[in-house]
Design an enzyme around this catalytic site. Structure first.
Site, short mmCIF file in Angstrom:
data_model
loop_
_atom_site.label_atom_id
_atom_site.label_comp_id
_atom_site.label_asym_id
_atom_site.label_seq_id
_atom_site.Cartn_x
_atom_site.Cartn_y
_atom_site.Cartn_z
N GLY A 38 0.82 -1.21 0.00
CA GLY A 38 0.00 0.00 0.00
C GLY A 38 0.85 1.26 0.00
CG HIS A 41 5.32 5.19 -4.65
ND1 HIS A 41 5.92 4.47 -5.65
CD2 HIS A 41 5.77 4.65 -3.48
CE1 HIS A 41 6.72 3.56 -5.13
NE2 HIS A 41 6.64 3.63 -3.81
N GLY A 43 5.79 4.36 -8.58
CA GLY A 43 6.53 3.10 -8.75
C GLY A 43 5.57 1.93 -8.81
CG HIS A 44 3.45 0.84 -5.28
ND1 HIS A 44 3.54 1.93 -4.44
CD2 HIS A 44 4.08 -0.18 -4.64
CE1 HIS A 44 4.19 1.58 -3.33
NE2 HIS A 44 4.53 0.31 -3.43
CD GLN A 155 16.55 -4.58 -10.55
OE1 GLN A 155 15.96 -5.58 -10.93
NE2 GLN A 155 17.70 -4.64 -9.88
CD GLN A 160 10.13 -7.78 -2.73
OE1 GLN A 160 9.93 -7.70 -1.53
NE2 GLN A 160 9.54 -6.97 -3.58
CB VAL A 183 9.17 4.83 -10.89
CG1 VAL A 183 8.63 6.22 -11.16
CG2 VAL A 183 8.61 3.83 -11.90
CB SER A 193 5.68 3.57 1.02
OG SER A 193 5.14 2.91 -0.11
NE ARG A 194 10.32 1.23 5.45
CZ ARG A 194 10.20 -0.03 4.99
NH1 ARG A 194 10.61 -0.34 3.77
NH2 ARG A 194 9.66 -0.97 5.74
P1 AMP Z 1 6.18 -2.32 -1.46
O1 AMP Z 1 4.79 -1.78 -1.37
O2 AMP Z 1 7.23 -1.38 -1.02
O3 AMP Z 1 6.30 -3.70 -0.87
O4 AMP Z 1 6.46 -2.51 -3.01
C1 AMP Z 1 5.61 -3.26 -3.82
C2 AMP Z 1 6.23 -3.46 -5.17
O5 AMP Z 1 6.49 -2.19 -5.77
C3 AMP Z 1 7.60 -4.18 -5.09
O6 AMP Z 1 7.71 -5.09 -6.18
C4 AMP Z 1 8.57 -3.05 -5.21
O7 AMP Z 1 9.82 -3.43 -5.73
C5 AMP Z 1 7.84 -2.13 -6.16
N1 AMP Z 1 8.34 -0.76 -6.06
C6 AMP Z 1 8.44 0.02 -4.95
N2 AMP Z 1 8.99 1.21 -5.23
C7 AMP Z 1 9.27 1.19 -6.57
C8 AMP Z 1 9.85 2.13 -7.49
N3 AMP Z 1 10.28 3.32 -7.08
N4 AMP Z 1 9.95 1.76 -8.78
C9 AMP Z 1 9.54 0.54 -9.20
N5 AMP Z 1 8.97 -0.38 -8.39
C10 AMP Z 1 8.84 -0.06 -7.10
#
Ligand code: AMP
Length: 294
Positions: A38, A41, A43-44, A155, A160, A183, A193-194
């Site tokens: 959740g 942004h 990236g997601h 990436q 992960q 992104v 998110s952080r």
């Molecule tokens: P998270 O919510 O942080 O667990 O991330 C969920 C998915 O989004 C994971 O596959 C992350 O690698 C991906 N993700 C998070 N931030 C970015 C970003 N800036 N660019 C691309 N993918 C991202």
């Protein structure tokens, strides 16, 4: 939920998600899946768009997975806003948001875990013991519930990607895995998110992570091959330009994640780092193809 865009279905129960998935498969639809915690942004959203391009229906899961946080980490204060996330996910092309409850995912007592040997000894695993056990276990559970044809990861979380790719192969999962590029904000900071935890001053300094990675890429492009020297230059840049405390800077083989001391011509290396700004820990990475000898 009516987001004003495509209708998005919010599913909270595991059984309902399994039924929805079975229905889609029976109708011949290909399911794409983007697991997230959740606080969505760009990236997601790029992952959701990629999943949508590749499949017919995209499921986005929103689950802040307690087992991948150490007791000292930010599980409690991790940002949560399901309504907002549902709207954003729908806008990017996701038709189902799966937001299960903690007690349904982990009924007590919960006995099973997926562990990948050696992953706690390198990079993020070393700094966050048990993290990848939590990640691999929840991803396998989510894959078994959603049963997607394609799952998309970013990436941004390089280790992960290695862990999940290996789990899929070792456990003979049939899902196709895609990896989307990181992104970034216009100043280079990887979206996370952080980032929302950063003070304005820390936010100004945080782009130094990507700047240091770029510095290393440039040096490698110019023929540098001594990993400790490259890491020293990155360390200097980060400590001179920010109050960030370096957790690690690593140059490793992108397949095995084993650290390298000399960059071999033609090899592919993962440059990665983790830096703390106060209580906020940021990570970033780039993959570099080392030039063949002329
Ligand atoms: P998270 O919510 O942080 O667990 O991330 C969920 C998915 O989004 C994971 O596959 C992350 O690698 C991906 N993700 C998070 N931030 C970015 C970003 N800036 N660019 C691309 N993918 C991202």
């Amino acid at each position: 939920l009516d987001t004003g865009l495509i209708p998005v279905r919010l599913i909270r129960s595991i059984a309902e998600m399994q039924n929805a998935s079975a229905g889609l498969h029976a109708a011949g639809k290909r399911i794409g899946f983007v697991p997230t915690m959740g606080a969505l942004h760009e990236g997601h959203l790029s992952l959701i768009r990629l999943a949508r391009q590749e499949t017919d229906e995209v499921v986005t899961s929103v689950f802040v997975n307690p087992t991948q946080f150490a007791p000292t980490e930010d599980f409690e204060r991790y940002p949560r806003n399901l309504e907002r996330d549902a709207g954003l996910a729908a806008g990017a092309g996701s038709s189902i948001i799966f937001a299960p409850e903690r007690h349904d995912i982990y009924p007590e007592p919960f006995l099973t875990a997926v562990e990948l040997k050696g992953m706690d000894e390198v990079l993020e695993g070393k700094s966050r013991p048990g993290h990848f056990r939590g990640v691999a276990t929840v991803v396998l559970k989510l894959l078994n519930i959603v049963v997607p044809n394609t799952v998309v990861f970013g990436q941004k979380d390089a280790q992960q990607v290695v862990v999940i790719r290996r789990m899929i192969s070792d456990l003979n999962l049939t899902v196709r895995m895609l990896v989307a590029p990181t992104v970034r904000e216009s100043d280079g900071l990887a979206m996370s998110s952080r980032n929302a935890y950063l003070t304005p001053e820390q936010r100004c300094e945080a782009p130094v992570l990507f700047a240091a990675l770029q510095e290393a890429v440039q040096r490698i492009g110019a023929g540098a091959h001594d990993a400790p020297a490259i890491i020293a230059a990155m360390t200097t840049m980060i400590t001179q330009r920010s109050a960030g405390i370096i957790d690690y800077i690593s140059i490793a083989d992108n397949g095995t994640l084993q650290e390298v001391s000399t960059l071999k011509p033609g090899s592919t290396v993962l440059l990665s780092l983790a830096v703390r700004f106060g209580a906020t820990r940021l990570i970033d990475n780039v993959v570099v193809q080392v030039k063949e000898k002329d």
